[in-house]
Design a protein around this motif. Structure first.
Motif, PDB file in Angstrom:
ATOM      1  N   TRP A 176       0.809  -1.221   0.000  1.00 44.27           N
ATOM      2  CA  TRP A 176       0.000   0.000   0.000  1.00 44.27           C
ATOM      3  C   TRP A 176       0.841   1.270   0.000  1.00 44.27           C
ATOM      4  N   GLN A 177       2.139   1.142   0.242  1.00 43.97           N
ATOM      5  CA  GLN A 177       3.006   2.312   0.227  1.00 43.97           C
ATOM      6  C   GLN A 177       3.463   2.671  -1.184  1.00 43.97           C
ATOM      7  N   SER A 178       3.179   1.800  -2.131  1.00 42.19           N
ATOM      8  CA  SER A 178       3.589   2.043  -3.514  1.00 42.19           C
ATOM      9  C   SER A 178       2.887   3.268  -4.079  1.00 42.19           C
ATOM     10  N   SER A 179       3.622   4.058  -4.833  1.00 45.24           N
ATOM     11  CA  SER A 179       3.034   5.245  -5.464  1.00 45.24           C
ATOM     12  C   SER A 179       2.045   4.869  -6.569  1.00 45.24           C
ATOM     13  N   LEU A 180       2.048   3.607  -6.967  1.00 44.47           N
ATOM     14  CA  LEU A 180       1.182   3.157  -8.058  1.00 44.47           C
ATOM     15  C   LEU A 180      -0.099   2.494  -7.567  1.00 44.47           C
ATOM     16  N   ILE A 181      -0.246   2.370  -6.252  1.00 47.41           N
ATOM     17  CA  ILE A 181      -1.375   1.614  -5.730  1.00 47.41           C
ATOM     18  C   ILE A 181      -2.720   2.243  -6.108  1.00 47.41           C
ATOM     19  N   GLY A 182      -2.796   3.566  -6.109  1.00 46.54           N
ATOM     20  CA  GLY A 182      -4.028   4.235  -6.493  1.00 46.54           C
ATOM     21  C   GLY A 182      -4.363   4.005  -7.954  1.00 46.54           C
ATOM     22  N   GLN A 183      -3.345   4.059  -8.792  1.00 47.36           N
ATOM     23  CA  GLN A 183      -3.545   3.819 -10.221  1.00 47.36           C
ATOM     24  C   GLN A 183      -3.975   2.380 -10.471  1.00 47.36           C
ATOM     25  N   ASP A 184      -3.381   1.457  -9.729  1.00 52.81           N
ATOM     26  CA  ASP A 184      -3.747   0.043  -9.888  1.00 52.81           C
ATOM     27  C   ASP A 184      -5.210  -0.187  -9.522  1.00 52.81           C
ATOM     28  N   LEU A 185      -5.659   0.444  -8.446  1.00 50.63           N
ATOM     29  CA  LEU A 185      -7.055   0.290  -8.046  1.00 50.63           C
ATOM     30  C   LEU A 185      -7.985   0.907  -9.091  1.00 50.63           C
ATOM     31  N   LYS A 186      -7.605   2.040  -9.624  1.00 46.97           N
ATOM     32  CA  LYS A 186      -8.428   2.694 -10.650  1.00 46.97           C
ATOM     33  C   LYS A 186      -8.567   1.812 -11.882  1.00 46.97           C
ATOM     34  N   GLN A 187      -7.464   1.206 -12.313  1.00 45.62           N
ATOM     35  CA  GLN A 187      -7.511   0.347 -13.493  1.00 45.62           C
ATOM     36  C   GLN A 187      -8.346  -0.904 -13.238  1.00 45.62           C
ATOM     37  N   LEU A 188      -8.198  -1.471 -12.047  1.00 49.35           N
ATOM     38  CA  LEU A 188      -9.003  -2.645 -11.718  1.00 49.35           C
ATOM     39  C   LEU A 188     -10.476  -2.272 -11.677  1.00 49.35           C
ATOM     40  N   TRP A 189     -10.780  -1.126 -11.102  1.00 45.91           N
ATOM     41  CA  TRP A 189     -12.184  -0.722 -10.999  1.00 45.91           C
ATOM     42  C   TRP A 189     -12.806  -0.561 -12.381  1.00 45.91           C
TER      43      TRP A 189
END
Length: 204
Positions: A176-189
């Protein structure tokens, strides 16, 4: 203050246990530590909780209810006209809450992660609460012809919960500390959203 012989409420015990756990950490905290804070014998606590594990589980259960379930319950209320957007907000908030507590409330989150592996009944109940909230949102969306009716609301809710587990299960906290975690969730959504609306009847 010595409370020996006086009435000791469950809330007082859980408050003291949570304070002690935050001070010493879940691995080093003992029932005796909690008893000392309350000014009672450890035997007094054992009359309320039969073991250290039972006390840990009770503290974790309350923490999950107050810090996760109650904030999410507000997002599950039937106020959002767009059910898909309401689901997105819910999953996003669930992920944010877990990440926040992993970072800001480390000792309690560590205990929660530990209890996740040890107390299956407690965690199953916690998961059922979340899936129940998701189901209520999905059911309203199906009734409004906004979401797929190919599967039951409960089936879709379980699928949605487990599909997004990387973003809220404590086993993935290190990610969850990754700077890409938000982008990953957006793409999955975006992928999940297409599936959730694929069989919805279009409005005429």
């Amino acid at each position: 203050m010595n409370k020996a012989g006086s009435f000791l409420s469950k809330t007082e015990i859980l408050d003291a246990a949570e304070q002690t756990l935050r001070r010493f950490g879940p691995d080093k905290t003992s029932v005796t530590d909690v008893a000392k804070l309350l000014g009672v014998s450890h035997g007094t606590l054992y009359r309320h909780f039969p073991s250290k594990a039972a006390l840990r589980e009770a503290v974790t259960e309350r923490w999950l209810e107050e810090q996760i379930i109650l904030p999410l319950a507000e997002l599950a209320e039937p106020e959002e006209s767009d059910s898909l957007e309401q689901l997105r907000k819910y999953i996003t908030r669930l992920s944010e809450l877990k990440a926040h507590h992993a970072k800001q409330d480390g000792e309690m989150f560590k205990m929660y992660a530990s209890v996740t592996e040890e107390a299956s009944a407690l965690i199953e109940t916690h998961i059922a609460r979340i899936i129940g909230q998701l189901s209520s949102i999905i059911r309203r969306g199906q009734e409004a012809d906004q979401l797929s009716q190919a599967e039951s609301a409960s089936t879709l809710a379980r699928a949605l919960f487990y599909a997004t587990a990387r973003f809220h299960h404590p086993a993935h906290a290190y990610e969850w500390q990754s700077s890409l975690i938000g982008q990953d969730l957006k793409q999955l959504w975006e992928l999940l959203a297409r599936g959730l609306t694929a069989a919805a009847r279009p409005h005429i």
